[in-house]
Design a protein around this motif. Structure first.
Motif, PDB file in Angstrom:
ATOM      1  N   ASP A  88      46.220  35.506  42.158  1.00  0.00           N
ATOM      2  CA  ASP A  88      44.843  36.146  42.350  1.00  0.00           C
ATOM      3  C   ASP A  88      44.891  37.717  41.924  1.00  0.00           C
ATOM      4  OD1 ASP A  88      46.359  36.868  44.595  1.00  0.00           O
ATOM      5  OD2 ASP A  88      44.874  36.341  46.030  1.00  0.00           O
ATOM      6  N   SER A  89      45.755  38.451  42.455  1.00  0.00           N
ATOM      7  CA  SER A  89      45.856  39.853  42.114  1.00  0.00           C
ATOM      8  C   SER A  89      47.347  40.240  42.700  1.00  0.00           C
ATOM      9  CB  SER A  89      44.873  40.734  42.995  1.00  0.00           C
ATOM     10  OG  SER A  89      45.251  41.829  43.226  1.00  0.00           O
ATOM     11  N   THR A  90      47.940  41.185  41.483  1.00  0.00           N
ATOM     12  CA  THR A  90      49.180  41.471  41.810  1.00  0.00           C
ATOM     13  C   THR A  90      49.082  42.485  43.022  1.00  0.00           C
ATOM     14  OG1 THR A  90      49.064  43.216  40.161  1.00  0.00           O
ATOM     15  CG2 THR A  90      50.202  41.245  39.837  1.00  0.00           C
ATOM     16  N   ASN A  91      47.996  43.310  43.195  1.00  0.00           N
ATOM     17  CA  ASN A  91      47.916  44.142  44.285  1.00  0.00           C
ATOM     18  C   ASN A  91      47.744  43.429  45.637  1.00  0.00           C
ATOM     19  OD1 ASN A  91      47.808  46.652  42.513  1.00  0.00           O
ATOM     20  ND2 ASN A  91      46.647  47.597  44.313  1.00  0.00           N
TER      21      ASN A  91
ATOM     22  N   HIS B 191      48.124  36.260  34.193  1.00  0.00           N
ATOM     23  CA  HIS B 191      46.877  36.244  34.451  1.00  0.00           C
ATOM     24  C   HIS B 191      46.251  36.621  35.962  1.00  0.00           C
ATOM     25  CE1 HIS B 191      42.624  34.971  33.932  1.00  0.00           C
ATOM     26  NE2 HIS B 191      42.884  33.655  34.814  1.00  0.00           N
ATOM     27  N   GLN B 192      45.262  37.191  36.326  1.00  0.00           N
ATOM     28  CA  GLN B 192      44.753  37.387  37.855  1.00  0.00           C
ATOM     29  C   GLN B 192      43.501  36.632  37.679  1.00  0.00           C
ATOM     30  OE1 GLN B 192      46.247  41.728  39.268  1.00  0.00           O
ATOM     31  NE2 GLN B 192      44.668  41.846  37.891  1.00  0.00           N
ATOM     32  N   THR B 193      43.172  35.819  38.727  1.00  0.00           N
ATOM     33  CA  THR B 193      42.093  35.247  38.854  1.00  0.00           C
ATOM     34  C   THR B 193      41.169  35.931  39.802  1.00  0.00           C
ATOM     35  OG1 THR B 193      43.016  34.213  40.786  1.00  0.00           O
ATOM     36  CG2 THR B 193      42.971  32.850  38.940  1.00  0.00           C
TER      37      THR B 193
ATOM     38  N   GLY C 268      41.230  39.909  39.937  1.00  0.00           N
ATOM     39  CA  GLY C 268      41.745  41.140  39.858  1.00  0.00           C
ATOM     40  C   GLY C 268      40.809  42.117  40.467  1.00  0.00           C
ATOM     41  N   ARG C 269      41.405  43.133  41.203  1.00  0.00           N
ATOM     42  CA  ARG C 269      40.456  44.087  41.683  1.00  0.00           C
ATOM     43  C   ARG C 269      40.432  45.599  40.961  1.00  0.00           C
ATOM     44  NH1 ARG C 269      42.047  45.188  46.637  1.00  0.00           N
ATOM     45  NH2 ARG C 269      43.900  44.389  46.591  1.00  0.00           N
ATOM     46  N   GLY C 270      39.315  46.295  41.177  1.00  0.00           N
ATOM     47  CA  GLY C 270      39.382  47.633  40.785  1.00  0.00           C
ATOM     48  C   GLY C 270      38.931  48.619  41.929  1.00  0.00           C
ATOM     49  N   ARG C 271      38.909  49.817  41.711  1.00  0.00           N
ATOM     50  CA  ARG C 271      38.544  50.648  42.615  1.00  0.00           C
ATOM     51  C   ARG C 271      37.159  50.527  43.306  1.00  0.00           C
ATOM     52  NH1 ARG C 271      37.829  55.565  40.741  1.00  0.00           N
ATOM     53  NH2 ARG C 271      37.762  56.633  43.088  1.00  0.00           N
ATOM     54  N   LEU C 272      36.736  50.951  44.234  1.00  0.00           N
ATOM     55  CA  LEU C 272      35.178  51.063  44.818  1.00  0.00           C
ATOM     56  C   LEU C 272      34.770  49.564  44.639  1.00  0.00           C
ATOM     57  CD1 LEU C 272      34.148  53.826  42.621  1.00  0.00           C
ATOM     58  CD2 LEU C 272      34.825  53.956  44.988  1.00  0.00           C
TER      59      LEU C 272
ATOM     60  N   ARG D 230      35.598  55.733  26.144  1.00  0.00           N
ATOM     61  CA  ARG D 230      35.670  54.171  26.408  1.00  0.00           C
ATOM     62  C   ARG D 230      36.962  54.325  27.582  1.00  0.00           C
ATOM     63  NH1 ARG D 230      36.953  51.376  21.824  1.00  0.00           N
ATOM     64  NH2 ARG D 230      37.798  53.304  21.177  1.00  0.00           N
ATOM     65  N   LYS D 231      36.928  53.324  28.480  1.00  0.00           N
ATOM     66  CA  LYS D 231      37.877  53.043  29.340  1.00  0.00           C
ATOM     67  C   LYS D 231      39.099  52.009  28.824  1.00  0.00           C
ATOM     68  CE  LYS D 231      38.767  51.553  33.963  1.00  0.00           C
ATOM     69  NZ  LYS D 231      37.904  51.827  35.553  1.00  0.00           N
ATOM     70  N   LEU D 232      40.265  52.710  28.776  1.00  0.00           N
ATOM     71  CA  LEU D 232      41.379  51.819  28.249  1.00  0.00           C
ATOM     72  C   LEU D 232      42.247  51.380  29.487  1.00  0.00           C
ATOM     73  CD1 LEU D 232      43.424  52.286  25.210  1.00  0.00           C
ATOM     74  CD2 LEU D 232      44.809  52.572  27.440  1.00  0.00           C
TER      75      LEU D 232
HETATM   76  C1  BTN Z   1      39.845  50.343  38.430  1.00  0.00           C
HETATM   77  O1  BTN Z   1      39.590  50.698  37.152  1.00  0.00           O
HETATM   78  O2  BTN Z   1      38.966  50.362  39.246  1.00  0.00           O
HETATM   79  C2  BTN Z   1      41.155  49.971  38.751  1.00  0.00           C
HETATM   80  C3  BTN Z   1      41.753  48.733  38.148  1.00  0.00           C
HETATM   81  C4  BTN Z   1      43.166  48.297  38.656  1.00  0.00           C
HETATM   82  C5  BTN Z   1      43.442  47.111  37.788  1.00  0.00           C
HETATM   83  C6  BTN Z   1      45.002  46.591  38.281  1.00  0.00           C
HETATM   84  S1  BTN Z   1      45.458  45.012  37.199  1.00  0.00           S
HETATM   85  C7  BTN Z   1      46.833  45.024  38.291  1.00  0.00           C
HETATM   86  C8  BTN Z   1      46.460  45.308  39.685  1.00  0.00           C
HETATM   87  N1  BTN Z   1      45.794  44.048  40.546  1.00  0.00           N
HETATM   88  C9  BTN Z   1      44.599  44.138  40.687  1.00  0.00           C
HETATM   89  O3  BTN Z   1      43.971  43.496  41.268  1.00  0.00           O
HETATM   90  N2  BTN Z   1      44.266  45.457  40.476  1.00  0.00           N
HETATM   91  C10 BTN Z   1      45.171  46.326  39.670  1.00  0.00           C
END
Ligand code: BTN
Length: 264
Positions: free
Chosen positions: A30-33, A54-56, A58-62, A124-126
Motif C-alpha cells: 500500500d505505502s512504504t511509509n 509499486h504502491q497502491t 502512496g501518501r503525500g504531505r497534507l 515543476r515538481k520532481l
Molecule cells: C509529497 O510530495 O507530498 C510527499 C510524497 C512522498 C511520497 C513517498 S513515496 C514513498 C513513501 N511512501 C508513501 O506513501 N509516501 C512516501
C-alpha cells in the motif's frame, strides 16, 4: 519485469552506520511509509529500508496522494522508498529540510527545494518527501519516505506539473537513483541528529526555489520569501514585518504559478 536492485551493496554501505539495518524490496505494497509506521507501532524499531516497485496507496504531505511506480516498458517510472530508524536529536526542527537538501545534493545541481522539502526542477515538481514519526515507549521512530519521478508521467489531476529525473540524467533507473541517494541520506540524517539544522541554513539557501520570490501561504500569509531560520522555519517579509512559517500543515506557493490548477 525484473529490476536489478543492488540490495546487498546498499546493505553493506549502510549497516556499519546503522547496526541491525535491513533492506527489503517489495513488488507491491500500500505505502512504504504506512508499512514502516505499522511495524514501528508493533515494536519493530530496527533501522530499515523498504522499497516498493509499486504502491497502491502512496501518501503525500497534507493528506494528499502520491502516485508513481507506473511501469513503462521494462523500467519503473518512479522510485518509492522509506527509511525508518530511531532518532534522538536534541531538536527535531529542520529534519525535513535536511532530508530534502541531501536528496537534491545527491541527484543533480539544477534541482531546487520548495520549502519545506519538495524537490523542483524549474517550476515543476520532481520528488516529494513525507516524514512521519511514531513514539514507542520512550523512543521516537522516524519514517522518511521519498518518491522520485524518474520518467515523464501523466499530469492529469496534479496541481503542480511533474518533472522527471531522466530529463537531467537520461539513463537513470530506479536502482541507480536509490544508490545515488541512500548513503548520503543516511550520513545527512546522522549529522542532523548530532548537529541539528542550523549548520545547513546556508547550504539550504543555495537550493532555495522560493528565496526572494513573492509567496502565498495557505495560512493567508503573503510576502517575499527570505530563506529559513536556524530551525528551518520559512521567513516571509510581509506588510506586517517578518513572519515565520513553521507549521507542516501550511503549503506555500510561489506567486507566479497559476494557483487554481496545481497539486502535489
Ligand atoms: C509529497 O510530495 O507530498 C510527499 C510524497 C512522498 C511520497 C513517498 S513515496 C514513498 C513513501 N511512501 C508513501 O506513501 N509516501 C512516501
Amino acid at each position: 519485469m525484473t529490476i536489478r536492485w543492488s540490495a546487498e551493496t546498499l546493505w553493506e554501505q549502510v549497516e556499519p552506520l546503522l547496526p541491525g539495518f535491513t533492506v527489503e524490496i517489495l513488488p507491491q505494497i500500500d505505502s512504504t511509509n504506512t508499512e514502516l509506521m505499522r511495524r514501528a507501532r508493533a515494536g519493530q524499531l530496527e533501522p530499515a529500508l523498504l522499497v516498493a516497485e509499486h504502491q497502491t496507496a502512496g501518501r503525500g504531505r497534507l493528506g494528499r496522494d502520491w502516485q508513481s511506480g507506473l511501469v513503462k516498458d521494462e523500467a519503473l517510472a518512479g522510485l518509492t522508498f522509506s527509511l525508518g530508524l530511531v532518532l534522538k536529536p536534541a531538536d527535531w526542527s529542520g529534519l525535513s529540510l535536511a532530508v530534502g537538501l541531501s536528496v537534491v545534493q545527491s541527484l543533480h545541481p539544477d534541482l531546487l527545494l520548495k520549502w519545506p522539502n519538495d524537490v523542483w526542477l524549474g517550476e515543476r515538481k520532481l520528488a516529494g518527501i513525507l516524514i512521519e514519526t511514531a513514539s514507542v515507549g520512550d523512543v521516537r521512530y522516524a519514517v522518511i519516505g521519498i518518491g522520485i519521478n524518474l520518467l515523464a508521467r501523466d499530469a492529469t489531476g496534479l496541481r503542480t506539473p511533474p518533472a522527471a529525473l531522466a530529463e537531467l540524467v537520461p539513463d537513470i533507473d530506479a536502482p541507480a537513483a536509490l544508490s545515488a541517494v541512500l548513503l548520503p541520506l543516511v550520513h545527512a540524517i546522522l549529522r542532523f541528529e548530532t548537529h541539528g539544522f542550523a549548520q545547513l541554513r546556508e547550504p539550504f539557501h543555495t537550493r532555495d526555489l522560493l528565496y526572494g520570490r513573492v509567496v502565498t501561504c495557505t495560512d493567508g500569509t503573503i510576502g517575499q520569501a527570505r530563506g529559513v531560520d536556524a530551525g528551518g522555519a520559512l521567513l516571509v517579509h510581509t506588510s506586517h514585518g517578518l513572519q515565520k512559517i513553521s507549521s507542516a500543515e501550511v503549503s506555500v506557493r510561489p506567486s507566479s504559478m497559476s494557483d487554481g490548477s496545481a497539486a502535489e
